[in-house]
Design a protein around this motif. Structure first.
Motif, PDB file in Angstrom:
ATOM      1  N   PHE A 334       0.869  -1.174   0.000  1.00 49.51           N
ATOM      2  CA  PHE A 334       0.000   0.000   0.000  1.00 49.51           C
ATOM      3  C   PHE A 334       0.905   1.223   0.000  1.00 49.51           C
ATOM      4  O   PHE A 334       1.724   1.396   0.914  1.00 49.51           O
ATOM      5  N   SER A 335       0.762   2.087  -1.016  1.00 49.42           N
ATOM      6  CA  SER A 335       1.604   3.277  -1.103  1.00 49.42           C
ATOM      7  C   SER A 335       0.723   4.535  -1.042  1.00 49.42           C
ATOM      8  O   SER A 335       0.040   4.879  -2.008  1.00 49.42           O
ATOM      9  N   ASN A 336       0.733   5.182   0.140  1.00 50.93           N
ATOM     10  CA  ASN A 336      -0.061   6.405   0.360  1.00 50.93           C
ATOM     11  C   ASN A 336      -1.526   6.223  -0.061  1.00 50.93           C
ATOM     12  O   ASN A 336      -2.106   7.080  -0.737  1.00 50.93           O
ATOM     13  N   VAL A 337      -2.105   5.130   0.332  1.00 49.78           N
ATOM     14  CA  VAL A 337      -3.467   4.794  -0.101  1.00 49.78           C
ATOM     15  C   VAL A 337      -4.502   5.515   0.746  1.00 49.78           C
ATOM     16  O   VAL A 337      -4.469   5.458   1.983  1.00 49.78           O
ATOM     17  N   SER A 338      -5.417   6.210   0.066  1.00 51.56           N
ATOM     18  CA  SER A 338      -6.562   6.831   0.723  1.00 51.56           C
ATOM     19  C   SER A 338      -7.836   6.392   0.007  1.00 51.56           C
ATOM     20  O   SER A 338      -7.834   6.168  -1.213  1.00 51.56           O
ATOM     21  N   PHE A 339      -8.902   6.269   0.788  1.00 50.73           N
ATOM     22  CA  PHE A 339     -10.182   5.900   0.179  1.00 50.73           C
ATOM     23  C   PHE A 339     -11.326   6.507   0.981  1.00 50.73           C
ATOM     24  O   PHE A 339     -11.298   6.552   2.206  1.00 50.73           O
ATOM     25  N   TYR A 340     -12.327   7.003   0.261  1.00 50.23           N
ATOM     26  CA  TYR A 340     -13.584   7.444   0.871  1.00 50.23           C
ATOM     27  C   TYR A 340     -14.715   7.077  -0.090  1.00 50.23           C
ATOM     28  O   TYR A 340     -14.520   6.957  -1.298  1.00 50.23           O
ATOM     29  N   TYR A 341     -15.880   6.864   0.471  1.00 51.10           N
ATOM     30  CA  TYR A 341     -17.044   6.557  -0.345  1.00 51.10           C
ATOM     31  C   TYR A 341     -17.640   7.853  -0.877  1.00 51.10           C
ATOM     32  O   TYR A 341     -17.679   8.870  -0.180  1.00 51.10           O
ATOM     33  N   GLU A 342     -18.118   7.818  -2.106  1.00 55.10           N
ATOM     34  CA  GLU A 342     -18.702   9.006  -2.727  1.00 55.10           C
ATOM     35  C   GLU A 342     -19.879   9.497  -1.891  1.00 55.10           C
ATOM     36  O   GLU A 342     -20.714   8.716  -1.458  1.00 55.10           O
ATOM     37  N   GLY A 343     -19.936  10.807  -1.703  1.00 54.30           N
ATOM     38  CA  GLY A 343     -20.979  11.376  -0.859  1.00 54.30           C
ATOM     39  C   GLY A 343     -20.544  11.508   0.591  1.00 54.30           C
ATOM     40  O   GLY A 343     -21.261  12.065   1.418  1.00 54.30           O
ATOM     41  N   ASN A 344     -19.347  10.973   0.906  1.00 51.03           N
ATOM     42  CA  ASN A 344     -18.829  11.036   2.272  1.00 51.03           C
ATOM     43  C   ASN A 344     -17.431  11.645   2.220  1.00 51.03           C
ATOM     44  O   ASN A 344     -16.513  11.080   1.641  1.00 51.03           O
ATOM     45  N   ASN A 345     -17.286  12.814   2.803  1.00 54.39           N
ATOM     46  CA  ASN A 345     -16.000  13.528   2.737  1.00 54.39           C
ATOM     47  C   ASN A 345     -14.927  12.925   3.633  1.00 54.39           C
ATOM     48  O   ASN A 345     -13.745  13.182   3.486  1.00 54.39           O
ATOM     49  N   LYS A 346     -15.360  12.102   4.599  1.00 54.63           N
ATOM     50  CA  LYS A 346     -14.407  11.524   5.540  1.00 54.63           C
ATOM     51  C   LYS A 346     -13.726  10.303   4.929  1.00 54.63           C
ATOM     52  O   LYS A 346     -14.368   9.422   4.368  1.00 54.63           O
ATOM     53  N   ASN A 347     -12.394  10.258   5.028  1.00 56.19           N
ATOM     54  CA  ASN A 347     -11.639   9.121   4.523  1.00 56.19           C
ATOM     55  C   ASN A 347     -11.822   7.898   5.428  1.00 56.19           C
ATOM     56  O   ASN A 347     -11.609   7.982   6.641  1.00 56.19           O
TER      57      ASN A 347
END
Length: 538
Positions: A334-347
């Motif tokens: 995992f290299s600097n991986v970020s994820f958030y669900y659409e409609g949700n600003n929180k990662n």
């Protein structure tokens, strides 16, 4: 125009794939048109000849021949419907295979935004509408147009004036049917709406029996039910006026055309015979009925056009997997991986850097909603990072072929769906292996699964929680040796102590003995920390 173009492209592609079935259907339709054209001409000849010969024996002979042709027509018509069913079945199969393949390769996140209920509707109802639109209505439209044209051409050779009357009548009948359909449909919808409201009101009374009995609400509910009833009755009265008037209008128009044709023939009798009158009466009814059927097919097809758009949107969704093949997974990065669900600003996952390699046993813990499920979905390729990269053996995960990922990654989820099938078929499907009855029996004994259970129903909800988890253990035992990444997601959760002990023992044995893979254990437990080489808190 886009919708029409989409319909034409789908029809062209699907019919081209099934040329043989299409050709057979066209042959049946051609034979039917020939018979339908021949029958009124033969009837005309019979009446003319009987009028001349005055022979009952000849009449009986002709009627038997006519009846024979009608019988032949019935058999050919049966063949037409059967050929269209087979053609439709092939089209439906092609469509559903394409949709399933597209869903498998599309972004899981995008699919969840569409929603499972809508996806179910697309896979079932929209593909069914497309089958009906292409295999039934569009072919019926062409057949009806051909039938009307053939009748008018033959009729014009006998009497051009009457043919013009027939043409005008068929056009007028088409538009009367078309303009009548919407008011009739709207009236029916209003009646159905009021019927549902009436049913809802009555249901409310039954649901509130206790409230009604203890609060003197009987008169209230009787008044409310009566109001609901008469709303329904009054709506029905208005609807009946519209429906009866318009349906009678169509029927009466047919009668007017028949009387007009009979009157024109009587005024211009000349060399015409009684057989000519019968022929034109027969043809006029057939042409008017066919024009009405033509309008019905066009209307039905137009209503189904949105289904073509829905299916097309699924087929053209962005694909989230590539075509690159990999062997056993040696490492995951995992290299600097970020994820958030659409409609949700929180990662859910924020700037994570991990490196896992063969031999690692990783414990993943965290609170509910902390990102454990997201982490698993990222590893399995269900979700793609919003930023950063996930590499398997140095290859970008999104570039890897889906089948390679599925072959290398074994994910056993405590809440996964159990397929409706017999137990043996389910185990073979979920493990990707053929097993003998003896192997199945041994596996069932090993995990303690009840061998009396032969069928899985309600996606496993007809089974106890323990029996469902034991099926998952069989899946694990059959697949773990072939996998280079194993993800165990709290299979033991919610089990009695005996079953939980069985699950944990099997998991522990796999963790101790399977050293050539990466193992992730999703858990709330903090026991047996000595078996883990790495720890992740979400």
């Amino acid at each position: 125009m886009i919708q029409i173009s989409r319909f034409i492209n789908f029809s062209k592609n699907l019919l081209t794939k099934n040329k043989k079935e299409l050709f057979i259907s066209i042959c049946f339709i051609f034979i039917l048109i020939c018979i339908q054209m021949f029958l009124p001409l033969f009837m005309r000849w019979i009446i003319t000849e009987v009028e001349t010969r005055q022979s009952y024996l000849f009449l009986i002979y002709c009627i038997l021949i006519y009846a024979l042709f009608l019988l032949i027509y019935n058999f050919v018509d049966m063949g037409r419907y059967m050929s269209l069913d087979i053609l439709g079945g092939k089209i439906l199969q092609n469509l559903r295979e394409d949709v399933c393949n597209a869903i498998t390769k599309s972004s899981y996140e995008k699919l969840m935004l569409i929603g499972k209920e809508k996806l179910k509707n697309i896979l079932y109802m929209d593909t069914l509408n497309m089958y009906s639109g292409i295999a039934c209505h569009s072919i019926n439209i062409v057949a009806n147009i051909l039938l009307i044209v053939v009748f008018l051409i033959v009729s014009s050779c006998l009497n051009l004036k009457l043919t013009i009357v027939l043409l005008a009548a068929s056009i007028i009948g088409f538009f009367i049917s078309m303009f009548s359909r919407k008011p009739i449909s709207n009236a029916s919808m209003k009646v159905n709406k009021k019927m549902k409201e009436d049913n809802k009101t009555l249901n409310e009374y039954i649901d509130a029996i206790e409230l009604a009995k203890t609060n003197e609400l009987n008169d209230y509910f009787i008044k409310k039910n009566n109001n609901s009833l008469w709303n329904f009755i009054n709506t029905s009265l208005k609807a009946d006026k519209i429906q009866i008037f318009l349906k009678n209008l169509i029927s009466e128009f047919h009668q007017v055309v028949s009387v007009t044709i009979a009157a024109i023939l009587s005024m211009t009798m000349g060399n015409s015979t009684f057989g000519d009158i019968i022929y034109y009466m027969f043809v006029s009814n057939m042409v008017l009925d066919t024009s009405q059927n033509l309008e019905s097919s066009i209307y039905a097809l137009i209503k189904m056009i949105p289904s073509f758009e829905n299916v097309d949107n699924i087929l053209n969704m962005e694909k989230c997997f590539g075509e690159e093949k990999i062997g056993p997974i040696e490492n995951i990065e995992f290299s600097n991986v970020s994820f958030y669900y659409e409609g949700n600003n929180k990662n859910n996952i924020n700037q994570k850097n991990y490196f896992f390699e063969k031999g690692d046993v990783v414990r993943v813990t965290g609170v509910n909603g902390g990102g454990k499920s997201t982490f698993v979905k990222l590893i399995t390729g269900l979700l793609s990072p919003k930023s950063g990269e996930i590499l398997l053996n140095g290859v970008l995960l999104n570039n890897i072929k889906l089948s390679c990922l599925n072959n290398q990654i074994l994910y056993v989820d405590q809440d996964e769906i159990i397929l409706n099938d017999n137990v043996k078929n389910y185990i073979e499907a979920i493990s990707g292996q053929e097993i003998t009855d003896l192997q199945l029996d041994e596996m069932e004994k090993l995990v303690g699964f009840d061998s009396k259970i032969m069928e899985i129903k309600e996606n496993g909800h007809s089974l106890s929680g323990g029996q469902r988890k034991k099926l998952l253990l069989i899946k694990l035992l059959l697949k773990y040796q072939l996998s280079s990444v194993i993800i165990l997601d709290e299979i033991e959760a919610g089990l009695d102590e005996k079953t939980k002990s069985t699950v944990l023992k099997i998991e522990s044995d796999i963790i101790k003995n399977k050293k050539d893979c990466i193992i992730f254990k999703i858990t709330h437990e903090t026991k047996n920390d000595n078996i883990y080489s790495k720890f992740i808190g979400m």
